[in-house]
Design an enzyme around this catalytic site. Structure first.
Site, mmCIF file in Angstrom:
data_model
loop_
_atom_site.group_PDB
_atom_site.id
_atom_site.type_symbol
_atom_site.label_atom_id
_atom_site.label_comp_id
_atom_site.label_asym_id
_atom_site.label_seq_id
_atom_site.Cartn_x
_atom_site.Cartn_y
_atom_site.Cartn_z
ATOM 1 N N HIS A 49 0.829 -1.210 0.000
ATOM 2 C CA HIS A 49 0.000 0.000 0.000
ATOM 3 C C HIS A 49 0.861 1.256 0.000
ATOM 4 O O HIS A 49 1.953 1.270 0.576
ATOM 5 C CB HIS A 49 -0.912 0.016 1.226
ATOM 6 C CG HIS A 49 -1.942 -1.073 1.220
ATOM 7 N ND1 HIS A 49 -3.018 -1.053 0.372
ATOM 8 C CD2 HIS A 49 -2.050 -2.204 1.953
ATOM 9 C CE1 HIS A 49 -3.758 -2.137 0.575
ATOM 10 N NE2 HIS A 49 -3.192 -2.855 1.528
ATOM 11 N N GLU A 335 -2.738 -5.947 11.474
ATOM 12 C CA GLU A 335 -3.616 -6.253 10.341
ATOM 13 C C GLU A 335 -3.137 -5.420 9.154
ATOM 14 O O GLU A 335 -2.044 -4.850 9.200
ATOM 15 C CB GLU A 335 -5.072 -5.965 10.720
ATOM 16 C CG GLU A 335 -5.319 -4.536 11.164
ATOM 17 C CD GLU A 335 -6.797 -4.250 11.392
ATOM 18 O OE1 GLU A 335 -7.653 -5.081 11.022
ATOM 19 O OE2 GLU A 335 -7.108 -3.183 11.921
ATOM 20 N N SER A 336 -3.922 -5.344 8.101
ATOM 21 C CA SER A 336 -3.499 -4.547 6.957
ATOM 22 C C SER A 336 -3.342 -3.100 7.416
ATOM 23 O O SER A 336 -4.132 -2.632 8.231
ATOM 24 C CB SER A 336 -4.542 -4.651 5.859
ATOM 25 O OG SER A 336 -4.050 -4.065 4.694
ATOM 26 N N CYS A 436 -3.896 -26.257 -12.896
ATOM 27 C CA CYS A 436 -4.221 -27.653 -12.582
ATOM 28 C C CYS A 436 -4.063 -27.928 -11.093
ATOM 29 O O CYS A 436 -4.374 -29.015 -10.633
ATOM 30 C CB CYS A 436 -3.422 -28.615 -13.452
ATOM 31 S SG CYS A 436 -1.823 -29.083 -12.783
HETATM 32 C C1 FAD Z 1 -7.498 -10.587 4.098
HETATM 33 C C2 FAD Z 1 -6.230 -9.862 4.381
HETATM 34 C C3 FAD Z 1 -5.718 -8.961 3.466
HETATM 35 C C4 FAD Z 1 -4.543 -8.262 3.745
HETATM 36 N N1 FAD Z 1 -4.001 -7.460 2.786
HETATM 37 C C5 FAD Z 1 -2.827 -6.820 3.015
HETATM 38 C C6 FAD Z 1 -2.224 -6.028 2.030
HETATM 39 O O1 FAD Z 1 -2.685 -5.980 0.895
HETATM 40 N N2 FAD Z 1 -1.092 -5.345 2.324
HETATM 41 C C7 FAD Z 1 -0.550 -5.410 3.541
HETATM 42 O O2 FAD Z 1 0.448 -4.733 3.753
HETATM 43 N N3 FAD Z 1 -1.082 -6.181 4.509
HETATM 44 C C8 FAD Z 1 -2.200 -6.901 4.251
HETATM 45 N N4 FAD Z 1 -2.750 -7.703 5.219
HETATM 46 C C9 FAD Z 1 -2.122 -7.754 6.505
HETATM 47 C C10 FAD Z 1 -0.897 -8.643 6.535
HETATM 48 O O3 FAD Z 1 -1.161 -9.861 5.912
HETATM 49 C C11 FAD Z 1 -0.530 -8.859 7.984
HETATM 50 O O4 FAD Z 1 -0.451 -7.636 8.599
HETATM 51 C C12 FAD Z 1 0.797 -9.571 8.184
HETATM 52 O O5 FAD Z 1 0.887 -10.706 7.393
HETATM 53 C C13 FAD Z 1 0.946 -9.903 9.632
HETATM 54 O O6 FAD Z 1 2.127 -10.616 9.848
HETATM 55 P P1 FAD Z 1 2.390 -11.248 11.271
HETATM 56 O O7 FAD Z 1 3.748 -11.769 11.196
HETATM 57 O O8 FAD Z 1 2.034 -10.292 12.305
HETATM 58 O O9 FAD Z 1 1.313 -12.399 11.407
HETATM 59 P P2 FAD Z 1 1.326 -13.911 10.925
HETATM 60 O O10 FAD Z 1 1.696 -14.022 9.522
HETATM 61 O O11 FAD Z 1 0.031 -14.495 11.324
HETATM 62 O O12 FAD Z 1 2.480 -14.569 11.773
HETATM 63 C C14 FAD Z 1 2.343 -14.927 13.105
HETATM 64 C C15 FAD Z 1 3.043 -16.227 13.326
HETATM 65 O O13 FAD Z 1 3.033 -16.563 14.688
HETATM 66 C C16 FAD Z 1 2.909 -17.949 14.833
HETATM 67 N N5 FAD Z 1 2.445 -18.291 16.161
HETATM 68 C C17 FAD Z 1 1.255 -17.982 16.704
HETATM 69 N N6 FAD Z 1 1.164 -18.493 17.945
HETATM 70 C C18 FAD Z 1 2.314 -19.118 18.205
HETATM 71 C C19 FAD Z 1 2.814 -19.851 19.314
HETATM 72 N N7 FAD Z 1 2.109 -20.033 20.438
HETATM 73 N N8 FAD Z 1 4.043 -20.385 19.254
HETATM 74 C C20 FAD Z 1 4.786 -20.224 18.125
HETATM 75 N N9 FAD Z 1 4.345 -19.563 17.049
HETATM 76 C C21 FAD Z 1 3.126 -19.009 17.082
HETATM 77 C C22 FAD Z 1 1.928 -18.256 13.750
HETATM 78 O O14 FAD Z 1 1.916 -19.631 13.402
HETATM 79 C C23 FAD Z 1 2.369 -17.362 12.613
HETATM 80 O O15 FAD Z 1 3.279 -18.001 11.744
HETATM 81 C C24 FAD Z 1 -3.908 -8.442 4.959
HETATM 82 C C25 FAD Z 1 -4.410 -9.375 5.865
HETATM 83 C C26 FAD Z 1 -5.535 -10.124 5.557
HETATM 84 C C27 FAD Z 1 -6.014 -11.180 6.469
#
Ligand code: FAD
Lengths: 475, 422
Positions: A49, A335-336, A436
């Protein structure tokens, strides 16, 4: 005792690991899944974004814009597909034009360049947009990225620079001990001076293991259609409708692999592991997208999927040390626009929050790059000819739809970042992502995995524990 | 590496082999077949059951025996082929690029091309089955591949969605392998498989067939745990209150085949409603000297028909190479009308056509007591009475050239008309 434990290997955990790997420190990443980037970081819109949309002054606004600026260089270093194709926020009613002006104002406050376009200008750029278009806001710095390799390559780079990663270990309890914390997983016990909570949807549960908190993480589902690469240039920008309180709305975009993505819906759900899709929700996604782009060829659909946003009750990213424990840092509610923000968030967390509790000293020999990923299908003919001649396994095709060779699969299997499952191979190489859906290549990928790890094909997993493809030898 | 060939055939399945043999017999000696798999024969390698060859060889053969005959024929002619060789693209200049382990990356400058790369299976992604996306939801052909070529079973408790022939054959195979096949759900009110397969693969094994049913939900966080099927209404939507749940570890999908026509799509060539290329009576696409036949053009239910079609393409490629297949401006468009899904060909160049032009199509739904009506420029030129006609069987009608009365342009509509009741 580790210096730092990161819980979670999504985009946030992986960029934290990479950023920390620049410093003299002993870092462990604990991830409950069999692969990195296997939850929210793999199922999203993958839009880099521009940052015109978040409310000025919020963390979302700050890190989005900072992250966006970091993307070109990071994707170059990490060999990740990134295309700065720009976004159009499209008005299809006269009265929406004033909203576009407000958004442009907001963009200005956030430091994001924008440009108002007339209906004619929009149609000239995007012939497939509805003829009812009244105008659009162009954000040239927006882009699209390959979300799978973004996370994987960031972690690979971190590992190459000394970080340790333990996959398939879920954190179950955290105890305060002298000089830090004891972290118990379902497999082992570890100690660390600093713990960073990057557990995505479960960051609330992890945070509560240390002290009471005032916020909540609510899973909010987004469902999508993926269309095949039927024709390049069906849409040329990321196309958004006007944002609403439900988020940025149903977008239509191409992906870095020339597929098209239509979605996401936005609905709160009860369970943090509910990734199901629902035909009625998808029907609505389709109807809404069609208001903006009327002739989307839905028969080209090759998959539907859903992702869960870790929506915080605070409405903004939560990036702060725990109230009573400065060496326990929450990076929650991402989140996003979390994907685009992830490198900027990691930089801030390391430079501002970690450095406050742990002395950071830069390594002399930090390498910012991963070993180059070689994809013959992206080479020019002469280059490909010479390369395949010298490396015959790159001439042996595995995946027809996405043109992935044995050489590419063996490459990802031989890297420092573990690649354990059929799905991990798919996310790294794209084998199985085509029309596929693995019909032709899955058996070959499965056999290559079995051969590489020297185990029976019966033991090869598609993804999580229990997801074996083969259940029995035939008679 | 750059090599030159008069004719490159993409795909060495039954269509490719038959086309090569026919082209050779019509005078083309410089032919190369490029096949991605480790042997010739294509999908027939998976067909170790019988039911092949009744038309072509006048005896009943297994799929494997059927293509062995075709292979022997092409070996007799000394036709060159490459195995494990994958065509990556076709250039505007008709260069065919392929890659393999031995030669690397090769450009073949071709004067003519026959596309015969077969089809792929419709899968869970394409229909977006409601619910989770666990392991254990797999296409029938893929399960067949794991079993026949690798020796593994994908499940022990199996449900099957779709009554296509591969699904029915797999129902029997899995039962023989000791798996429990709980049932087959078919969304249409009739089966899409051959009747013989319904009897021999389901009824003989006591496997229930749920017609007008679909899978309305799938559960499983990691591997498939259970599915729900529901009856559907006329709009094919699940009807509330008709749900039945089955615990199973595998859902096999046998929900149709789709031409794998990417390479021609990438060239931007027009397609027909079959999702294969738009071809004329000589199986020539809209690009001069590029032909298409077999399942990549439209999905056939009989390999014998594939061979017949491929012969047309092979001969036509020879004519083209001998400069005997000119394009004419005046064309007759062939269109599917009421009740007809698609037609092959999509256009007829009457000046080039043989005395009888085979028009192939499939109807949309089973119909009793009806006519296939051929209307040319608004006038009915042929009507064929059918007692029953079903979508799972491709129709072929040879249309005599003289019915067009020398008129070389216009529109031929093929439609299904009910028998008039007086
Ligand atoms: C529908 C949707 C659309 C989006 N679109 C965009 C976009 O276009 N652009 C953008 O910038 N962002 C977007 N986002 C947001 C973006 O995807 C997230 O902000 C980002 O991926 C978050 O990363 P994270 O590492 O915080 O979370 P996650 O990817 O969820 O990573 C967290 C990790 O922690 C691990 N974990 C959890 N609990 C434990 C535990 N007890 N022990 C060990 N490991 C654990 C999980 O398994 C996971 O691998 C979107 C999100 C969604 C759902």
């Amino acid at each position: 005792m580790f210096d730092i434990i990161i819980i979670g290997a999504g985009a946030i955990g992986s960029f934290l690991a990479r950023t920390l790997s620049q410093y003299e420190s002993n870092v462990l990443v604990l991830e409950k899944e069999n692969d990195v980037g296997n939850v929210t970081s793999m199922a999203n819109s993958a839009i880099v974004h521009s940052g015109y949309d978040p409310v000025p002054g919020t963390k979302k606004a700050r890190f989005n814009v900072e992250g966006n600026r970091m993307f070109p260089e990071i994707c170059e270093e990490l060999d990740v597909s990134f295309r700065q194709i720009g976004s159009l926020t499209v008005a299809i009613e006269e009265k929406q034009l004033s909203v576009l002006k407000e958004l442009a104002e907001r963009g200005k406050k956030n430091g994001v360049p924008t440009k108002m376009l007339t209906a004619e200008e929009v149609l000239a750029m995007e012939p497939n947009i509805t003829k009812d278009v009244k105008g659009a806001l162009l954000c040239p710095t927006a882009g699209i990225v390959n979300p799978f390799t973004l996370t994987a390559h960031a972690m690979e780079n971190a590992i190459d620079n000394g970080v340790k990663l333990h996959l398939g270990e879920a954190v179950k309890a955290i105890k305060k001990i002298n000089g830090g914390f004891q972290v118990d997983t379902d497999v082992a016990t570890y100690e660390a001076k600093v713990v960073i909570n990057a557990a995505g949807l479960y960051s609330e549960e992890i945070a509560k293991m240390v002290e009471p908190i005032s916020w909540k993480i609510n899973p909010r589902k987004g469902e999508y259609y993926v269309l095949d690469h039927f024709r390049p240039g069906f849409v040329n920008h990321v196309l958004f409708p006007l944002p609403s309180e439900k988020g940025k709305g149903i977008l239509v975009t191409s992906t870095t692999s020339d597929n098209y993505l239509v979605g996401p819906s936005s609905e709160f759900v009860d369970e943090k592991d509910d990734f199901s899709t629902d035909p009625l929700t998808l029907k609505d996604v389709r109807a809404q997208a069609s208001l903006m782009v009327p002739n989307i060829p839905f028969p080209e659909q090759i998959r539907v999927f859903s992702g869960l946003r870790a929506t915080p009750s605070t409405h903004d990213f939560i990036i702060e040390p725990a109230k009573k424990n400065p060496n326990f840092i929450n990076v929650a509610g991402i989140e996003s626009p979390g994907l685009v923000s992830s490198p900027a968030i990691a930089k801030y967390v390391v430079e501002e929050l970690v450095s406050a509790v742990f002395p950071l000293k830069k390594k002399a020999n930090w390498n910012p790059s991963v070993r180059k990923y070689i994809k013959p299908s992206e080479m020019k003919d002469e280059e490909r000819e010479a390369f395949v001649k010298a490396h015959p396994e790159y001439g042996e095709m595995v995946c027809n739809c996405e043109q992935v060779s044995v050489g590419e699969i063996k490459d990802v299997l031989s890297r420092s970042l573990p690649c354990l499952t059929i799905k991990a191979v798919k996310k790294r190489t794209r084998a199985g992502f085509g029309k596929c859906q693995g019909g032709f290549c899955q058996p070959k990928v499965l056999m290559l995995l079995a051969e590489h790890y020297g185990i029976s094909p019966l033991e090869i997993l598609y993804d999580k524990e229990g997801s074996n493809i083969l259940l029995k030898e035939s008679k | 590496m750059v090599i030159e060939k008069d004719l490159v055939i993409i795909g060495g399945g039954s269509a490719g082999l038959a086309a090569a043999n026919a082209a050779y017999d019509s005078g083309v000696k410089s032919i190369l077949i490029v096949e991605k798999g480790p042997f010739l024969g294509g999908i027939l390698n998976q067909c170790i059951h019988n039911g092949f060859g009744l038309h072509e060889f006048k005896e009943e053969l297994t799929g494997t025996e059927f293509f062995t005959r075709l292979t022997v024929e092409s070996e007799k002619r000394g036709i060159e082929y490459r195995l494990n060789s994958f065509v990556t693209k076709i250039g505007e200049d008709k260069s065919v690029y392929y890659t393999n382990k031995e030669e690397g990356y090769v450009r073949v400058k071709a004067k003519a091309i026959i596309m015969s790369a077969g089809c792929y299976e419709r899968n869970a992604g394409a229909i977006g089955i409601p619910g989770d996306r666990p392991a254990g939801v797999i296409t029938a052909g893929q399960a067949q591949l794991y079993m026949n070529e690798y020796g593994y079973l994908v499940g022990k408790k199996v449900f099957i969605l779709g009554s296509g022939d591969i699904g029915l054959i797999m129902a029997r195979r899995m039962s023989l392998e000791g798996a429990k096949v709980l049932g087959v759900a078919e969304i249409m009110p009739y089966s899409n498989g051959l009747n013989r397969n319904i009897v021999q693969c389901l009824e003989d094994y006591g496997i229930p067939l749920y017609l007008h049913h679909t899978v309305s939900h799938v559960w499983g966080k990691s591997h498939l745990e259970k599915i729900e099927i529901s009856e559907v209404n006329d709009a094919l939507q699940p009807i509330k209150g008709t749900e039945q749940v089955f615990e199973c570890d595998t859902l096999l999908l046998s929900i149709g085949l789709i031409p794998y026509n990417n390479l021609l799509n990438q060239l931007g060539l027009p397609t027909s409603r079959s999702r294969g290329a738009w071809v004329n009576e000589h199986m020539e696409t809209k690009m001069d000297g590029v032909f298409s036949c077999g399942n990549v053009l439209h999905v056939h239910d009989l390999a014998d028909n594939v061979v017949a079609e491929a012969k047309v393409a092979g001969k036509a490629a020879a004519l083209y190479l001998q400069n005997k297949l000119p394009r004419h401006e005046e064309l007759i468009l062939v269109e599917p009308g009421d009740g007809v899904g698609y037609t092959v060909p999509c256009e007829i160049d009457l000046e080039n056509a043989e005395e009888k032009i085979p028009v192939k199509f499939r109807v949309r739904k089973p119909t009793k007591e009806c006519y296939i009506t051929y209307t040319f420029n608004g006038e009915v030129i042929k009507k064929i009475y059918k007692q029953t006609i079903i979508p799972s069987e491709m129709e072929i009608d040879p249309i005599p050239k003289d019915l067009f009365k020398g008129e070389k342009s216009g529109k031929l509509v093929v439609s299904l008309t009910p028998k008039e009741v007086k």
